[in-house]
Design an enzyme around this catalytic site. Structure first.
Site, short mmCIF file in Angstrom:
data_model
loop_
_atom_site.label_atom_id
_atom_site.label_comp_id
_atom_site.label_asym_id
_atom_site.label_seq_id
_atom_site.Cartn_x
_atom_site.Cartn_y
_atom_site.Cartn_z
CG HIS A 78 44.70 -16.36 75.87
ND1 HIS A 78 44.32 -15.09 75.52
CD2 HIS A 78 44.07 -17.20 74.99
CE1 HIS A 78 43.51 -15.14 74.47
NE2 HIS A 78 43.35 -16.42 74.13
CB CYS A 86 45.20 -14.90 71.67
SG CYS A 86 43.59 -14.68 70.92
CD GLU A 110 43.74 -13.02 67.21
OE1 GLU A 110 43.26 -13.95 66.57
OE2 GLU A 110 44.06 -13.10 68.41
N1 COA Z 1 23.72 -21.91 84.28
C1 COA Z 1 25.05 -22.12 84.48
N2 COA Z 1 25.85 -22.73 83.57
C2 COA Z 1 25.30 -23.11 82.40
C3 COA Z 1 23.93 -22.92 82.12
C4 COA Z 1 23.13 -22.27 83.13
N3 COA Z 1 21.84 -22.03 82.93
N4 COA Z 1 23.67 -23.40 80.90
C5 COA Z 1 24.85 -23.88 80.41
N5 COA Z 1 25.83 -23.71 81.32
C6 COA Z 1 27.25 -24.06 81.21
C7 COA Z 1 27.52 -25.41 80.57
O1 COA Z 1 27.36 -26.45 81.51
C8 COA Z 1 28.96 -25.21 80.11
O2 COA Z 1 29.81 -25.35 81.23
P1 COA Z 1 31.13 -26.25 81.11
O3 COA Z 1 31.94 -25.67 79.96
O4 COA Z 1 31.81 -26.07 82.42
O5 COA Z 1 30.71 -27.62 80.81
C9 COA Z 1 29.01 -23.74 79.72
O6 COA Z 1 27.84 -23.14 80.31
C10 COA Z 1 28.98 -23.52 78.22
O7 COA Z 1 27.93 -24.25 77.70
P2 COA Z 1 28.06 -24.97 76.28
O8 COA Z 1 26.80 -25.71 76.01
O9 COA Z 1 29.33 -25.77 76.22
O10 COA Z 1 28.16 -23.68 75.35
P3 COA Z 1 28.28 -23.54 73.81
O11 COA Z 1 27.98 -24.82 73.08
O12 COA Z 1 27.46 -22.35 73.47
O13 COA Z 1 29.84 -23.23 73.56
C11 COA Z 1 31.88 -21.95 73.63
C12 COA Z 1 30.59 -22.35 74.36
C13 COA Z 1 32.79 -21.28 74.61
C14 COA Z 1 32.58 -23.22 73.10
C15 COA Z 1 31.53 -21.00 72.45
O14 COA Z 1 31.01 -19.82 73.00
C16 COA Z 1 32.72 -20.68 71.60
O15 COA Z 1 33.01 -21.37 70.64
N6 COA Z 1 33.46 -19.58 71.94
C17 COA Z 1 34.68 -19.25 71.32
C18 COA Z 1 35.77 -20.13 71.89
C19 COA Z 1 37.05 -19.37 72.04
O16 COA Z 1 37.05 -18.25 72.48
N7 COA Z 1 38.14 -19.97 71.65
C20 COA Z 1 39.33 -19.17 71.76
C21 COA Z 1 40.45 -19.93 71.39
S1 COA Z 1 41.75 -19.47 72.48
#
Ligand code: COA
Length: 390
Positions: free
Chosen positions: A233, A111, A79
């Site tokens: 994945h 993907c 992609e």
């Molecule tokens: N210690 C341990 N865990 C922690 C933490 C700490 N100090 N602080 C936060 N976390 C955890 C949260 O509790 C959360 O866990 P959970 O998902 O089990 O609830 C996790 O870390 C992520 O935190 P969150 O606040 O949800 O992160 P974010 O708002 O930055 O978003 C993604 C994370 C993954 C949604 C973001 O990085 C993203 O959009 N990535 C791309 C998504 C992707 O790859 N999609 C592909 C499509 S297949």
């Protein structure tokens, strides 16, 4: 006839950052990236590596002269391709010295497309049993500096030879698949970084897995105990874990322990390479096959493929006798160990140092890149690739 993965290997660029450094630079608790997202390191691609070179470098290490003589189909899944018209498979075909009497195409569906490639290869071999098909899955994941998705970037490629009587894993029938028009992740033609609705993408992915896994079990009259391990994945390792946990709520302790233990083994390479989009599922599989101590021939492995947008598929494979003897474990471990850890400052500079759109002529310094196959520049709008071995 048994058809499946005869050989498999991966390549990732020679630089990475530690996600703890990235957390510090972004003012985030390291625990969020290391545990909450589940990523330890993230591969960083220099501009001398693109989807074509990553794939060709992945293939170099698994192909023998006999493969080169026999391969009659190159299916390139990506992609983050390099041309709207010409298939990336053709560049790879030339760089690998494959014979002219072969097809070379490119396939796309986020993907998921490497799985489409694998199933196309399986159909082709069913009709042409002596054929060997090279399936390449290659991408550079880019969300942008200081974005929510930044921690889930990475770069790398997986190369697989699909053949009859495979040495590693058969690809079994049936497989179950589905399509649902959703905007969870996409990349418009004008953008070199992805757009994502992160939280929605996680929900969509988990729902796909639950639906497909249930459909598969219903169709084949199987249950959790029939799967020795499951591979996913894996855009980031917590994502696959969430999907797995969603089907373990009512599982008995033995099934839970086995599947969670093998998930830990499978996630190892993904956690230190990062998101490689199309190749991520197959990197998860390589990690499981190379790093496990206990999986025996005959074991059934379930594979969950997902591409945003969305298309997903669940299918299984059976491990073949002596499969360990045909893996490239030492090469892969050395490749990962020899990478250079770079600072966040340098990563940001490398990330921004891309070839501007529309540049028709440019020379790149390939001596800085230890990869055997590199992008050496662009001449008159034509990409110039070099295989340092040729
Ligand atoms: N210690 C341990 N865990 C922690 C933490 C700490 N100090 N602080 C936060 N976390 C955890 C949260 O509790 C959360 O866990 P959970 O998902 O089990 O609830 C996790 O870390 C992520 O935190 P969150 O606040 O949800 O992160 P974010 O708002 O930055 O978003 C993604 C994370 C993954 C949604 C973001 O990085 C993203 O959009 N990535 C791309 C998504 C992707 O790859 N999609 C592909 C499509 S297949």
């Amino acid at each position: 006839m048994k058809i499946g993965i005869d050989k498999i290997g991966f390549y990732t660029p020679a630089m990475y950052i530690d996600t703890g450094d990235l957390a510090e630079a972004r003012g985030v608790e390291p625990g969020k990236f290391k545990v909450g997202i589940g990523q330890e390191k993230m591969a960083v691609a220099p501009k001398t590596q693109d989807a074509v070179t990553l794939a060709a470098n992945a293939a170099l290490n698994i192909l023998t002269q006999a493969d080169i003589d026999a391969i009659d189909y190159v299916i390139f899944a990506t992609e983050t391709g390099v041309d709207h018209s010409k298939a990336a498979g053709i560049f790879a075909h030339e760089l690998l010295g494959l014979k002219k009497s072969a097809r070379s195409i490119e396939v796309k569906q986020a993907c998921y497309s490497a799985t489409a490639g694998l199933q196309i290869a399986k159909g082709h071999i069913a009709l042409n049993p002596d054929s060997r098909v090279l399936v390449l899955a290659s991408d550079i994941s880019r969300y942008g500096l200081k974005t929510g998705g930044e921690i889930t970037q990475g770069a790398g490629a997986v190369a697989m030879v699909i053949a009859r009587d495979p040495k590693l894993l058969t690809i079994e029938s049936p497989s179950v698949y589905q399509t649902d028009d959703a905007m969870d992740f996409w990349r418009p033609l004008y953008s070199d970084t992805a757009h994502v609705q992160g939280k929605f993408s996680v929900i969509q992915y988990i729902n796909f897995f639950k639906d497909l896994f249930a459909q598969y079990q219903e169709q084949t009259k199987t249950s959790l105990k029939d799967f020795e391990a499951l591979v996913f994945h894996t855009p980031y390792t917590k994502m696959g874990l969430k999907a797995l946990q969603s089907v373990l709520e009512d599982a008995d302790e033995a099934d839970k322990k086995r599947l969670l233990d093998y998930y830990e083994v499978g996630k190892y390479y993904n956690a230190i390479v990062g998101n490689i989009y199309t190749g991520s599922l197959y990197l998860n599989l390589i990690s499981l096959l190379e790093q496990n101590q206990t999986l025996e021939a005959g074991a059934t492995v379930g594979l969950f493929s997902y591409g945003s947008g969305s298309v997903g598929e669940f299918f299984t494979g059976i491990l073949q006798p002596g499969y360990r003897d045909h893996l490239k474990k030492e090469y892969h471990e050395k490749l990962l160990e020899e990478r250079e850890q770079i600072s966040i400052e340098r990563y940001e500079a490398v990330f921004m140092d891309t070839i501007p759109n529309g540049v028709g002529d440019i020379e790149l310094d390939i001596e800085m890149d230890p990869a055997l196959i590199c992008l050496a520049g662009i001449k008159n709008h034509m990409r110039q690739y070099v295989n340092k071995q040729q």
